[in-house]
Enzyme design. Sequence first.
Site, PDB file in Angstrom:
ATOM      1  N   PHE A 192      -2.399  16.382   4.393  1.00 27.42           N
ATOM      2  CA  PHE A 192      -2.793  15.808   3.098  1.00 27.42           C
ATOM      3  C   PHE A 192      -1.585  15.802   2.180  1.00 27.42           C
ATOM      4  O   PHE A 192      -1.071  16.850   1.800  1.00 27.42           O
ATOM      5  CB  PHE A 192      -3.941  16.608   2.482  1.00 27.42           C
ATOM      6  CG  PHE A 192      -4.656  15.825   1.424  1.00 27.42           C
ATOM      7  CD1 PHE A 192      -5.828  15.143   1.707  1.00 27.42           C
ATOM      8  CD2 PHE A 192      -4.134  15.732   0.136  1.00 27.42           C
ATOM      9  CE1 PHE A 192      -6.468  14.388   0.730  1.00 27.42           C
ATOM     10  CE2 PHE A 192      -4.769  14.981  -0.847  1.00 27.42           C
ATOM     11  CZ  PHE A 192      -5.937  14.314  -0.547  1.00 27.42           C
ATOM     12  N   ASP A 225      -4.330   4.851   6.656  1.00 28.87           N
ATOM     13  CA  ASP A 225      -4.927   6.032   7.270  1.00 28.87           C
ATOM     14  C   ASP A 225      -5.858   5.542   8.393  1.00 28.87           C
ATOM     15  O   ASP A 225      -5.405   5.273   9.508  1.00 28.87           O
ATOM     16  CB  ASP A 225      -5.668   6.770   6.136  1.00 28.87           C
ATOM     17  CG  ASP A 225      -6.074   8.171   6.468  1.00 28.87           C
ATOM     18  OD1 ASP A 225      -6.106   8.507   7.651  1.00 28.87           O
ATOM     19  OD2 ASP A 225      -6.375   8.939   5.547  1.00 28.87           O
ATOM     20  N   GLU A 266       0.839  -1.213   0.000  1.00 26.21           N
ATOM     21  CA  GLU A 266       0.000   0.000   0.000  1.00 26.21           C
ATOM     22  C   GLU A 266       0.865   1.251   0.000  1.00 26.21           C
ATOM     23  O   GLU A 266       2.009   1.231   0.464  1.00 26.21           O
ATOM     24  CB  GLU A 266      -0.901   0.017   1.244  1.00 26.21           C
ATOM     25  CG  GLU A 266      -2.278  -0.545   1.014  1.00 26.21           C
ATOM     26  CD  GLU A 266      -3.169   0.351   0.152  1.00 26.21           C
ATOM     27  OE1 GLU A 266      -2.659   1.208  -0.595  1.00 26.21           O
ATOM     28  OE2 GLU A 266      -4.397   0.178   0.214  1.00 26.21           O
ATOM     29  N   ASP A 267       0.295   2.321  -0.504  1.00 26.17           N
ATOM     30  CA  ASP A 267       0.994   3.607  -0.425  1.00 26.17           C
ATOM     31  C   ASP A 267       0.805   4.243   0.938  1.00 26.17           C
ATOM     32  O   ASP A 267       1.725   4.839   1.486  1.00 26.17           O
ATOM     33  CB  ASP A 267       0.522   4.558  -1.537  1.00 26.17           C
ATOM     34  CG  ASP A 267      -0.991   4.701  -1.573  1.00 26.17           C
ATOM     35  OD1 ASP A 267      -1.690   3.740  -1.233  1.00 26.17           O
ATOM     36  OD2 ASP A 267      -1.481   5.784  -1.935  1.00 26.17           O
ATOM     37  N   ARG A 314      -0.202  12.348  -8.910  1.00 29.23           N
ATOM     38  CA  ARG A 314       0.365  11.017  -8.659  1.00 29.23           C
ATOM     39  C   ARG A 314       1.770  10.889  -9.218  1.00 29.23           C
ATOM     40  O   ARG A 314       2.569  10.097  -8.751  1.00 29.23           O
ATOM     41  CB  ARG A 314      -0.507   9.933  -9.302  1.00 29.23           C
ATOM     42  CG  ARG A 314      -1.876   9.751  -8.692  1.00 29.23           C
ATOM     43  CD  ARG A 314      -2.495   8.441  -9.191  1.00 29.23           C
ATOM     44  NE  ARG A 314      -3.929   8.368  -8.985  1.00 29.23           N
ATOM     45  CZ  ARG A 314      -4.525   7.933  -7.875  1.00 29.23           C
ATOM     46  NH1 ARG A 314      -3.788   7.537  -6.859  1.00 29.23           N
ATOM     47  NH2 ARG A 314      -5.837   7.882  -7.776  1.00 29.23           N
TER      48      ARG A 314
END
Length: 175
Positions: free
Chosen positions: A152, A103, A99-100, A165
């Site tokens: 963010f 959260d 996963e990036d 991205r």
Amino acid sequence: MPAPTDRILLSSQQIQERVREMAADIEADYPEGPIYLISILKGAFIFVADLARALSRPSIRIEFMAISSYGTARTSSGQVKVTRDLDVNIEGHNVLIVEDIIDSGVTLSYLKTLLDARRPKSLEIVTLLDKPERRIQTVDVKYVGFRIPDEFVVGYGLDFAEDYRNLSDIRVLTP
Ligand code: PRP
């Protein structure tokens, strides 16, 4: 339209160095045999490409899944749905979910349960970024690149409304 600030949270060089360290940890933990990297689209596509190339054995199997979230999916009551499943059988294999970012933990909790039921030999999670302050569901993550504050971030696969991205570093988005 928001633009990335000049504040680079993680430079491309920092990321590349950390990815190499993570790959070395993984190599040490899995001395032989194939490893299945299950990348969760879209955010993890750059990370998995770099991680895969940092791993030296030929038998790195790269697979993709896509999920979608509904309604309040970023809360504990949120629902996650697989929109693109694996087309390989992972039973008996060493599997890493790549996963990036983690959260709330909702996505990875769901995926871990889903893939565990397919009886892999082992199943662990690799994430480049972790925002522990945001966690709603506990999830055991074995490999973490960077623990970051609750800001963010975009770049290196992470988007805002599908933009950014392609940035090679990770930046904090202007409010
Ligand atoms: C991100 C990330 C994880 C999920 C993590 O995906 O790639 O899949 O959110 O959040 P959670 O821990 O709160 O569940 P996103 O929905 O942004 O989609 P994308 O990867 O296609 O950008």
